[in-house]
Structure formats: C-alpha cells, structure tokens
Write a protein that holds these residues in place. Structure first.
Motif, PDB file in Angstrom:
ATOM      1  N   SER A 236       1.056  -1.378  -0.109  1.00 48.46           N
ATOM      2  CA  SER A 236      -0.025   0.017  -0.005  1.00 48.46           C
ATOM      3  C   SER A 236       0.723   1.474   0.006  1.00 48.46           C
ATOM      4  O   SER A 236       0.213   2.368   0.242  1.00 48.46           O
ATOM      5  CB  SER A 236      -0.960   0.208   1.273  1.00 48.46           C
ATOM      6  OG  SER A 236      -0.367   0.110   2.542  1.00 48.46           O
ATOM      7  N   THR A 239       0.709   4.513   2.448  1.00 50.89           N
ATOM      8  CA  THR A 239      -0.570   5.235   2.490  1.00 50.89           C
ATOM      9  C   THR A 239      -1.725   5.127   3.273  1.00 50.89           C
ATOM     10  O   THR A 239      -2.564   5.645   3.795  1.00 50.89           O
ATOM     11  CB  THR A 239      -1.306   5.226   0.897  1.00 50.89           C
ATOM     12  OG1 THR A 239      -1.730   3.957   0.706  1.00 50.89           O
ATOM     13  CG2 THR A 239      -0.449   5.738  -0.026  1.00 50.89           C
ATOM     14  N   LEU A 240      -1.403   3.889   4.165  1.00 48.93           N
ATOM     15  CA  LEU A 240      -2.366   3.446   4.920  1.00 48.93           C
ATOM     16  C   LEU A 240      -1.851   3.215   6.332  1.00 48.93           C
ATOM     17  O   LEU A 240      -2.632   3.178   7.287  1.00 48.93           O
ATOM     18  CB  LEU A 240      -3.153   1.991   4.645  1.00 48.93           C
ATOM     19  CG  LEU A 240      -3.824   1.866   3.395  1.00 48.93           C
ATOM     20  CD1 LEU A 240      -4.390   0.432   2.961  1.00 48.93           C
ATOM     21  CD2 LEU A 240      -5.148   2.948   3.286  1.00 48.93           C
ATOM     22  N   LEU A 476     -12.959   1.656  -4.417  1.00 48.11           N
ATOM     23  CA  LEU A 476     -12.957   0.852  -3.287  1.00 48.11           C
ATOM     24  C   LEU A 476     -11.727   1.128  -2.376  1.00 48.11           C
ATOM     25  O   LEU A 476     -11.658   1.144  -1.388  1.00 48.11           O
ATOM     26  CB  LEU A 476     -12.790  -0.738  -3.476  1.00 48.11           C
ATOM     27  CG  LEU A 476     -13.166  -1.699  -2.167  1.00 48.11           C
ATOM     28  CD1 LEU A 476     -14.065  -1.226  -1.435  1.00 48.11           C
ATOM     29  CD2 LEU A 476     -13.289  -3.249  -2.786  1.00 48.11           C
ATOM     30  N   MET A 477     -10.395   1.360  -3.222  1.00 47.83           N
ATOM     31  CA  MET A 477      -9.194   1.621  -2.660  1.00 47.83           C
ATOM     32  C   MET A 477      -9.259   2.972  -1.829  1.00 47.83           C
ATOM     33  O   MET A 477      -8.859   3.234  -0.656  1.00 47.83           O
ATOM     34  CB  MET A 477      -8.168   1.815  -3.786  1.00 47.83           C
ATOM     35  CG  MET A 477      -7.565   0.394  -4.218  1.00 47.83           C
ATOM     36  SD  MET A 477      -6.482   0.726  -5.836  1.00 47.83           S
ATOM     37  CE  MET A 477      -5.427   1.919  -5.513  1.00 47.83           C
ATOM     38  N   LYS A 479     -12.162   4.417  -0.740  1.00 44.71           N
ATOM     39  CA  LYS A 479     -12.897   4.056   0.344  1.00 44.71           C
ATOM     40  C   LYS A 479     -11.973   3.623   1.544  1.00 44.71           C
ATOM     41  O   LYS A 479     -12.106   3.853   2.769  1.00 44.71           O
ATOM     42  CB  LYS A 479     -13.919   3.115   0.159  1.00 44.71           C
ATOM     43  CG  LYS A 479     -15.412   3.607  -0.223  1.00 44.71           C
ATOM     44  CD  LYS A 479     -16.471   2.692  -0.272  1.00 44.71           C
ATOM     45  CE  LYS A 479     -17.524   3.060  -0.951  1.00 44.71           C
ATOM     46  NZ  LYS A 479     -18.500   1.895  -1.253  1.00 44.71           N
ATOM     47  N   LEU A 480     -11.259   2.868   1.325  1.00 42.56           N
ATOM     48  CA  LEU A 480     -10.122   2.173   2.306  1.00 42.56           C
ATOM     49  C   LEU A 480      -9.352   3.338   2.983  1.00 42.56           C
ATOM     50  O   LEU A 480      -9.038   3.584   4.030  1.00 42.56           O
ATOM     51  CB  LEU A 480      -9.111   0.832   1.771  1.00 42.56           C
ATOM     52  CG  LEU A 480      -9.935  -0.460   1.433  1.00 42.56           C
ATOM     53  CD1 LEU A 480      -9.024  -1.184   0.960  1.00 42.56           C
ATOM     54  CD2 LEU A 480     -10.665  -0.726   2.864  1.00 42.56           C
ATOM     55  N   LYS A 481      -8.639   3.895   1.985  1.00 39.43           N
ATOM     56  CA  LYS A 481      -7.869   5.293   2.588  1.00 39.43           C
ATOM     57  C   LYS A 481      -8.669   6.108   3.041  1.00 39.43           C
ATOM     58  O   LYS A 481      -8.048   6.504   4.310  1.00 39.43           O
ATOM     59  CB  LYS A 481      -7.479   5.784   1.225  1.00 39.43           C
ATOM     60  CG  LYS A 481      -6.786   7.139   1.194  1.00 39.43           C
ATOM     61  CD  LYS A 481      -5.012   6.904   1.866  1.00 39.43           C
ATOM     62  CE  LYS A 481      -4.637   8.324   2.038  1.00 39.43           C
ATOM     63  NZ  LYS A 481      -3.196   7.997   2.608  1.00 39.43           N
ATOM     64  N   THR A 483     -11.289   5.528   4.989  1.00 38.48           N
ATOM     65  CA  THR A 483     -11.676   4.918   6.471  1.00 38.48           C
ATOM     66  C   THR A 483     -10.409   4.770   7.360  1.00 38.48           C
ATOM     67  O   THR A 483     -10.352   5.150   8.498  1.00 38.48           O
ATOM     68  CB  THR A 483     -12.029   3.403   6.012  1.00 38.48           C
ATOM     69  OG1 THR A 483     -13.245   3.332   5.324  1.00 38.48           O
ATOM     70  CG2 THR A 483     -12.331   2.650   7.358  1.00 38.48           C
ATOM     71  N   ILE A 484      -9.270   4.683   6.862  1.00 36.36           N
ATOM     72  CA  ILE A 484      -8.127   4.319   7.561  1.00 36.36           C
ATOM     73  C   ILE A 484      -7.369   5.720   7.878  1.00 36.36           C
ATOM     74  O   ILE A 484      -6.646   6.023   9.031  1.00 36.36           O
ATOM     75  CB  ILE A 484      -7.131   3.492   7.078  1.00 36.36           C
ATOM     76  CG1 ILE A 484      -8.244   1.992   7.089  1.00 36.36           C
ATOM     77  CG2 ILE A 484      -6.033   3.056   7.954  1.00 36.36           C
ATOM     78  CD1 ILE A 484      -7.233   0.775   6.535  1.00 36.36           C
TER      79      ILE A 484
ATOM     80  N   TYR B 227      -3.682  -0.945  -3.953  1.00 30.69           N
ATOM     81  CA  TYR B 227      -4.042  -2.183  -3.002  1.00 30.69           C
ATOM     82  C   TYR B 227      -4.262  -3.327  -3.408  1.00 30.69           C
ATOM     83  O   TYR B 227      -4.810  -3.527  -4.489  1.00 30.69           O
ATOM     84  CB  TYR B 227      -5.080  -1.529  -1.993  1.00 30.69           C
ATOM     85  CG  TYR B 227      -4.685  -0.125  -1.394  1.00 30.69           C
ATOM     86  CD1 TYR B 227      -3.638   0.458  -1.379  1.00 30.69           C
ATOM     87  CD2 TYR B 227      -5.880   0.679  -1.147  1.00 30.69           C
ATOM     88  CE1 TYR B 227      -3.705   1.847  -0.832  1.00 30.69           C
ATOM     89  CE2 TYR B 227      -5.777   1.837  -0.456  1.00 30.69           C
ATOM     90  CZ  TYR B 227      -4.395   2.673  -0.348  1.00 30.69           C
ATOM     91  OH  TYR B 227      -4.481   3.610   0.246  1.00 30.69           O
ATOM     92  N   LEU B 229      -6.497  -5.759  -3.198  1.00 28.67           N
ATOM     93  CA  LEU B 229      -7.690  -5.782  -2.838  1.00 28.67           C
ATOM     94  C   LEU B 229      -8.227  -7.494  -2.650  1.00 28.67           C
ATOM     95  O   LEU B 229      -8.913  -7.622  -1.480  1.00 28.67           O
ATOM     96  CB  LEU B 229      -8.800  -5.233  -3.705  1.00 28.67           C
ATOM     97  CG  LEU B 229      -8.653  -3.664  -3.858  1.00 28.67           C
ATOM     98  CD1 LEU B 229      -9.474  -3.267  -4.801  1.00 28.67           C
ATOM     99  CD2 LEU B 229      -8.958  -3.011  -2.218  1.00 28.67           C
ATOM    100  N   LEU B 476     -10.829  -2.237  13.337  1.00 31.55           N
ATOM    101  CA  LEU B 476     -10.522  -1.860  12.078  1.00 31.55           C
ATOM    102  C   LEU B 476     -11.280  -2.863  11.338  1.00 31.55           C
ATOM    103  O   LEU B 476     -11.715  -2.485  10.059  1.00 31.55           O
ATOM    104  CB  LEU B 476      -8.829  -2.015  11.946  1.00 31.55           C
ATOM    105  CG  LEU B 476      -8.549  -1.677  10.629  1.00 31.55           C
ATOM    106  CD1 LEU B 476      -8.721  -0.061  10.208  1.00 31.55           C
ATOM    107  CD2 LEU B 476      -6.796  -1.564  10.633  1.00 31.55           C
ATOM    108  N   LEU B 480     -13.892  -1.714   8.278  1.00 26.82           N
ATOM    109  CA  LEU B 480     -13.986  -2.441   6.940  1.00 26.82           C
ATOM    110  C   LEU B 480     -15.248  -2.873   6.643  1.00 26.82           C
ATOM    111  O   LEU B 480     -15.729  -2.718   5.337  1.00 26.82           O
ATOM    112  CB  LEU B 480     -12.808  -3.450   6.775  1.00 26.82           C
ATOM    113  CG  LEU B 480     -11.204  -3.255   6.882  1.00 26.82           C
ATOM    114  CD1 LEU B 480     -10.379  -4.171   6.744  1.00 26.82           C
ATOM    115  CD2 LEU B 480     -10.955  -1.963   5.714  1.00 26.82           C
ATOM    116  N   THR B 483     -17.697  -0.358   5.827  1.00 30.58           N
ATOM    117  CA  THR B 483     -17.349   0.628   4.541  1.00 30.58           C
ATOM    118  C   THR B 483     -17.740  -0.212   3.411  1.00 30.58           C
ATOM    119  O   THR B 483     -18.272   0.164   2.345  1.00 30.58           O
ATOM    120  CB  THR B 483     -15.863   0.593   4.531  1.00 30.58           C
ATOM    121  OG1 THR B 483     -15.376   1.524   5.687  1.00 30.58           O
ATOM    122  CG2 THR B 483     -15.483   1.606   3.251  1.00 30.58           C
TER     123      THR B 483
END
Lengths: 500, 500
Positions: A236, A239-240, A476-477, A479-481, A483-484, B227, B229, B476, B480, B483
């Motif tokens: 990643s 970035t996370l 989706l990536m 969204k993950l970014k 979220t975290i 990412y 995924l 976490l 996820l 999300t």
C-alpha cells in the motif's frame, strides 16, 4: 559445493547516479496541487526536536538527499526529516501530525523507482532508517522479527549465519529496507521459488495515521482469526500506515546451487526452454532470467563485462537451480543436452562454484547500471502473459525507430512474466516519453498485463493507474484510504490519480 | 516411482455423521438476536424464482441439509437456497437483497467446522454449488481459473492430467469448494511446502454486498498497482463479498514422493527430529504430521487400521518428502539412520510406492473419523510456538482427568505449528465444554498462539475472537465491514462477537 548465497549478487550503489540538478516535482508537474496541509512552524519544530533529539531530527542541507529519488527524476522540498527509533516515537509523531494536519512522506531506503518515497511538496519526511534492530530469530521455524528500517542485505547476512536466507532478493539490497520492501510488496529474483511477500510475511506492526499502533506482528504460519489485516499494508506504499516491525518466514539456505548461462535464437525458443525446464525441474527452479541481445551488448560495452558464451544470440537466459542435493549438478546438464539436441537452445555454460556463479549473475545484475551510463533511462516494469512478453519490446523499438535512442532492451524475470523494458538515451527527452506513454500502458492493458509488476505506482505512475485497475477497484481503494486515513496525511499524492 | 498424488489421500464423507436431530442455533444460543432484516415474502420468492428458475431455487424439505453444518452442531431455519450459475446472477441477487435488506448466508461445500457456512436464523442461503466451471488452465504458467463452486478434488483431478497439482490439499476435498477454501483461507496438508493461499491465489472476482462485481481476477504472478484488494476477501469468511471466480497458481506435480512413518519417545525428540529434517531436507519437505499415541490408538480401535510400526510409542510422525529427483529415496533413509543413531527416533518404516504411501496417509487421515465414532468430538484447531505445541494437550488432559471422556488427543501439522486438539466423548456434555473453554483460548493467547489456525471464526468462535485479536484490530475489521457492507447483509453473526 555450498554457495555463499548472500554474496553472490551485486547491488547498485548511489555512486553511479547522474550529477545533474533535479527539477522540483512541483515544477515538473505544475498541475499537481498541494493539499491543504499545515506548514511546519516553530512550535512543531520544538516538538519534533524534543521528541527525537537533534541527532534524529534532520534539518538544513542534509535534507536534500531525502528529497530526491534514486533515479533523480523527482524532488520534493521538505525541510525536515524525522528519524524515530521506536514504534512509540512513530506513534507520537503521527498523533501530533494527525492532530495538526501535517502531511508525512514515509521513507525507507529510498530506492523506489516511481517517486513514491520522496515528498512531492513539503511533506515532513519520516525515515525508518533509525529503526534497524533485529528483534528475534527462531532457528527452528526460521521466523525473523525485526524493525522496519533494517537494510535487506544486513538481514540476509544475519540469517545466513543461521543457515537461512531471506525469501527475496533485490538489486537494491544494500540500501533498501525491509519496511519499504513490504510497503511496496517487493518481488525480485527469488519469487519463482519462494513466492511473494504476501506469502512470506507472517506479521507486521504498523502505526495508523492517527498514531494508533496496530499490532499484527504474528509469528505463526497459520492464523485464521478474522480479517487478515496485515495484507492491507503490504503493497500500500505507505498510504495506510507506517510499517514499524516485520515478522517474516525465512527458508533454509539451499545446499546446492547451479547456474547456467544460455544462448537462444528466438523468443519462441525461450518459451520452449522455460516449458521444458518447468516440466523437468520445477521444484528446483530458483531463477529464470531473460536478457536480450541489446541488454548483453550494453553490459559488454558500458561495464566491460564479457559475455561468457558467443555474444551473437538474440536471447540469453540465466537459469538457476537450487536444491538439498547435488543431483541438480547432473540434472542441469541433462536438461541442457536435451534442449541442445532438440535445437531449443544453441549454446550454454554452467557454473557450480560460487565465484563462477557470481560472475554469471553479474552480467544480469549490471544491466540497469550499464544502461544508466548512457545518460538517462526510461524504465518500464510490466507483467505480461508469456505469449506477449517480448512483443512489448518490439512494439516500442518500432515506435522509437526514428528517435535518438541508445538502446531499447528487454530483460527480467521471465519465470514470473515480469519484463523490464528499458529505453536508454543520452538525456531526458519529452518526445521520447510521449512516444512511449501512455502507449505502453494501453498495450499492456490490452493484453491483460500489469503496468507495474514490482515497482508500484508511487507518484509517477498514478495517472496510469486506471490501465490496471477498474473504476470500482479504485473507488474501493479510496474508501479504504478514507476509512483508515481520513485526513490523508500519509504519503499524499501517491498511488491515487489527482482528481481533476 | 511416480505418485498419483491426488488419489493418495482419503477424505471423510457425510455418511459418517451422527444421526441425531440438530438443535436450532437460536435455541442453543438464546442470547443471539436476529438482526432487523426483512423476512422473505411472496414478492421476493417470485423474483428469485424468475431469476434462477425452479431448479436453482430450492425450497421445502431439501433446504434442511443446507441449514445444518457438517458437525451437526448448529442449524439455521432458512427456507430458501439460491443456486446462481453465473457471476451476473450473484450480482442480481445481491442487488436485490441489498435493496430489500435481506440477509444472505454464503455457502460453498458446507464443510466448515465453526458454524460459518450455515444460516444462524433465516438468512437466505446463497450456494455456490452451481458455479462449477473450469474457465481456463495455462499449461506453461500453471495458472488455473475457475468458478468458485468447483469442488477441490475435481480441480485436483483436472490439473493432475496436465502434470500439475493444486497448491493445497484438505481432508474435505471431495466436498469443499475452491470459493469456500479462499473465503476461509484454507491451509491443509501441503502448506509447509507450497505456502498459504495468500501466496498462491493470483486473483479473484467477488460480488460486493450491493451487487457490484469487483474483478480482481488477475492471472499474473506480479502486479503492484495499488492496494491488493483480493487479500481482503481471502479469509474474510464471506462477510465482505461473495467470491465468484478464482485464479490460482498450481505447482508442477513432484516427480518423486517418499513417506516415512516414525515412532518417537517424547515430544522433545519430535522437535529434534523436525529440526534435523529441516536442516537436511527442507527444500523437499512436503509434510511433517504429528500423531500422539491416543490418536493412533483411536484409529486402530475404531477404524481397524493397523499401526505400521510398534504401537507403543508416545509419538508418531508422518514425514513426506517430494522432489524432482529420486535422491530423496536415499536421502530419507540417510536421515532416518542418522536420527536412529542419535537416538532421536526409535523406529520407522518408509514407503515409495503409491499404495504403500496411501496406506500410511490413511492412518493420519482417519484420525478425525475414528474419534467421531465415539459419539461426539470437541475440536480445537490452534497454532502454537513449537515449544508449547504439545503442552496444550497435556493441560487439557489434566483438566478433564475426572470427567468421562474417551480420548484427549493431539495431532496435526507440526511443521506449521498447527495442533488439532480433539476431545472425544460418547455425547455432548456442557460440563466438558466449560472445562475446556475459554481456558484453552486463554492458554493459547498467553503463549501468543492463534485460537483458530485453519478453521476460521465463523459463529462458534466469534465470542473468543478477542483472544487472538486486539481491540484495535477488531475495530478496524468492523470499519472495513461497515465500509464495504454497510447494511451487513453478508453472513451476519459471523466472525464479530455480538455486541452486548
């Protein structure tokens, strides 16, 4: 014959870098817009100074080398480098930066090739270099636990003394750090035998954007208790979260290693030889590296290394076998004899002594360096289905036919379908870039390849991400970014294309 | 000797199940509360019927077997099973259910052991059984692409004909499906050699809760573009998406296989023998399975299989080597001679013919079945550091000393640190459960083990999740989940402990 595996490979050093001044990224890409992050002020400086001490809080002229990437293709203008020694310090730094909206660029050995490890603007650089302790090594299971800033080669040397090897090997091993290796999901030279880091990494510890310490530092080979969070962080690109510790499964050192250097007439023959090798010796196959005639010519001309067999073939393969038993000594000869008899290969030389093996590997490993000596190298690192693997090189050669290039060559990990397509010139030329890009990415995408096999996306490939990822994947990536790291303070401008 | 690898292992069939009626989960765990999902009505029934056709929309008595798990330990009371044939149908189903707030239980071969693959209440069952097509197999790269409902054994047979094997093998292979294998990150018998699914799976396609099709069906060995995924879905037990297609890297069939069945006096000797084996033959090691005397006794008494060596040892090891060359034939004998001379092992027999090998494996593979014949089995599947591996069995044996149990035995994949701790009784007894749980999880957690090595969390282990995951990890994971499936329609009540 017992091979000193660790010393058999050469790595490139910074000494070979071009000495030209590096253009600032913000000037090179004027469309990039700095995020609305805070600018570090005297209060922040006091805080960092107090937390880390003057030795681990770098300012002034020394920051320059942290701003520039290894290829000297991009440069940020950060004024500060933080060098925490512990996870707790990383946590304090991120808590503070998160609260004060200060952007962070996470940096390991800074050997990346896509502008991912240096700031784009003035992000504070968080270097993992001072987190370089080995924490434990279990001689029975082969599990190594260490801090993220350990240099790969140091780890190799360490586990070698215990009869183990690291499950991956890279040209940059003398400089790159294990944390950066994980953050970029490094591949390298042993992947065909030992698989990807996704398989080798048992656990990791990372610090989230808000400073919370996420401890997934598992040392177990099996653990099916909920989501496998560690995999979010592998690849990643910082970035996370900031990877601070790593637990990795090391294989035992193979007792016997044999290497052959082989000449072939056509790419189809290369594929036939690969197929034959897999059929006969797949369990022992540890490298299957392709080099084309341009690559060999470059190493001969620019480095002065001699091709160990006739240098007039179209293609060369470096084949490495490793095993618990010296049957491979005979097996590699039988394989080559069969391939010769069937006219799949034309010539070959075999090595089973460390120094000979090292010399054969030197040719393969000096290709990037030899190309760089022309002045500038356009580097493309793509994965392609085997049938299209070399066609990419021919395509680009055709497109650059009328332009002033020194070499268009293809080499790389054919066993993994991973092609390094390099174009060498005396200096950077926008015309050449636009003759190659985005064409090469479109072409790769058309044949269901990957536009970045090993190097990642970083800054430089972010605008091409959509050639390998669907809209839904990117969504989706994101969204993950969000979220975290909702404030997006970690490695901004990397991976994701800037919204227009 | 070329081994017919696929047929060398036996799998358990449903014929051996207990015939008792299964208590409904809602009655067994009265504290579980049904989520506020819609109840399927006639309009929904019409929709499913029209979408799938009567043959693929199961109602009535036939639904019963889909409601009950393999161990007959839990049962939902769903009235409907949907059997889509295509990804597009799965997408339509989820779009509809998402819109109408209908909860879904995703089911593969329903061989899970933690109540993860059956409904808890009346969730509609989405079975992947009708998605059972092999899409492609690349003979050069060994990459298999198939639908999620393919039965593992069918895939094994298919790739075997091309000279390849699946990278993992399970007792349940005759029934379990590849999609379920991925969703639960199945481990099994070959992990020590071929690694985890996290390493072998190259790509997957899944349908998200809202019906969007996420296509990460990569067939490349290397792809560092953003990412990774796919790893979110591997091991997420159907709670983040429905896996519909899989791309997996298959290794070439090893040409030679040797198996030894070994008797040892103590667990320390087992560890010494493991260490010696790794030192001498780690590259060829494909299984290192432990069985204790109770396990062997059970197989002898309840199945009638004869122990191939003296049956009075405390411990037995089944060692499998596989390689490209028959050097292992001699190497395994040298290893055993050395171990005998050093008094690490006491007795051993070696097999290199398929039928002999099969017979040795039969003993190991019949242990679960033999224990089940007592009436009931309490199954614990934990990973522990090697030094604590067998202590867990001794601890539990001590605790159950005064209770009416038929056997407390330990066996499993010692090479991976994975212990199957089984307690056999004539019938289920709450007293025994409470003598074991949560003690065994506390104990495992204390020694930094995993409370579920292979089986996952499902419903039955969800309340113990915190023994292997920190609060931050669970938080976490929840983020996820929220999300990606904000309405939580996918496999509700699984993995996450129910909030009090």
């Amino acid at each position: 014959m017992v091979l000193n595996f660790t010393n058999a490979r050469k790595f490139c050093t910074k000494s070979s870098l071009l000495k030209n001044a590096v253009q600032l990224t913000k000037d090179k890409f004027p469309n990039l817009i700095r995020g609305s992050y805070a600018t570090v002020d005297s209060k922040d400086i006091d805080y960092f100074n107090k937390l880390l001490g003057a030795n681990n809080f770098i300012t002034g002229e020394e920051v320059k080398s942290y701003n520039e990437d290894w290829l000297k293709s991009v440069s940020g203008f950060s004024k500060f480098v933080l060098k925490p020694k512990t996870t707790e310090q990383v946590s304090e730094i991120l808590k503070y930066c998160y609260k004060h909206n200060i952007a962070i660029c996470v940096q390991g050995g800074n050997t990346g090739l896509v502008g991912g490890s240096v700031p784009v603007f003035d992000e504070v650089i968080l270097s993992t270099s001072a987190m370089n302790n080995i924490i434990s090594f279990d001689k029975l299971s082969g599990v190594l636990v260490c801090q993220a800033g350990c240099v790969l080669e140091n780890l190799m040397n360490y586990v070698q003394n215990e009869g183990f090897i690291m499950p991956f090997d890279l040209g940059a091993k003398g400089t790159c750090q294990i944390g950066g290796n994980l953050a970029t999901n490094a591949g390298g030279l042993r992947l065909i035998k030992y698989g990807s880091l996704q398989g080798s990494v048992l656990g990791l510890q990372s610090v989230l954007a808000d400073g919370q310490i996420l401890n997934c530092l598992n040392t177990l080979r099996k653990d099916n208790t909920g989501y496998h969070l560690k995999h979010m962080f592998i690849g990643s690109e910082g970035t996370l979260g900031v990877i601070t510790k790593v637990a990795i499964q090391c294989p035992n050192t193979p007792k016997y290693v044999n290497v052959a250097f082989i000449g072939l007439k056509s790419f189809n023959k290369v594929l036939s030889f690969f197929s034959l090798t897999r059929k006969q010796l797949s369990g022992s196959l540890s490298s299957f590296e392709l080099m084309d005639s341009e690559a060999i010519k470059s190493v001969q001309t620019n480095i002065g290394l001699k091709c160990p067999i006739d240098d007039s073939f179209e293609f060369y393969v470096l084949l490495e076998l490793s095993a618990d038993n010296n049957f491979i000594n005979l097996a590699i000869e039988e394989l080559l004899e069969k391939a010769l008899a069937e006219e799949i290969i034309v010539d070959a030389t075999v090595a089973d002594q460390p120094s000979q093996i090292q010399n054969l590997w030197k040719i393969r490993e000096n290709i990037p360096e030899s190309l760089l000596r022309n002045g500038y190298v356009y580097k493309y690192d793509i994965t392609l289905p085997h049938e299209y693997f070399y066609e990419a090189v021919l395509e680009i050669r055709k497109r650059l036919d009328k332009l002033d290039v020194k070499a268009v060559c293809g080499y790389g990990h054919l066993g993994d379908g991973n092609l390094h397509l390099n174009v060498a010139t005396t200096e950077y030329n926008e015309k050449i870039t636009s003759a190659i890009e985005p064409y090469i990415y479109e072409w790769t995408s058309k044949y269901k390849g990957s536009i970045s096999a090993e190097h990642g996306i970083g800054l430089l490939k972010s605008k091409y991400l959509n050639y390998s990822k669907s809209n839904l994947e990117v969504e989706l990536m994101k969204k993950l970014k969000n979220t975290i790291d909702p404030k997006k303070i970690l490695n901004p401008y990397k991976i994701f294309p800037q919204d227009k």
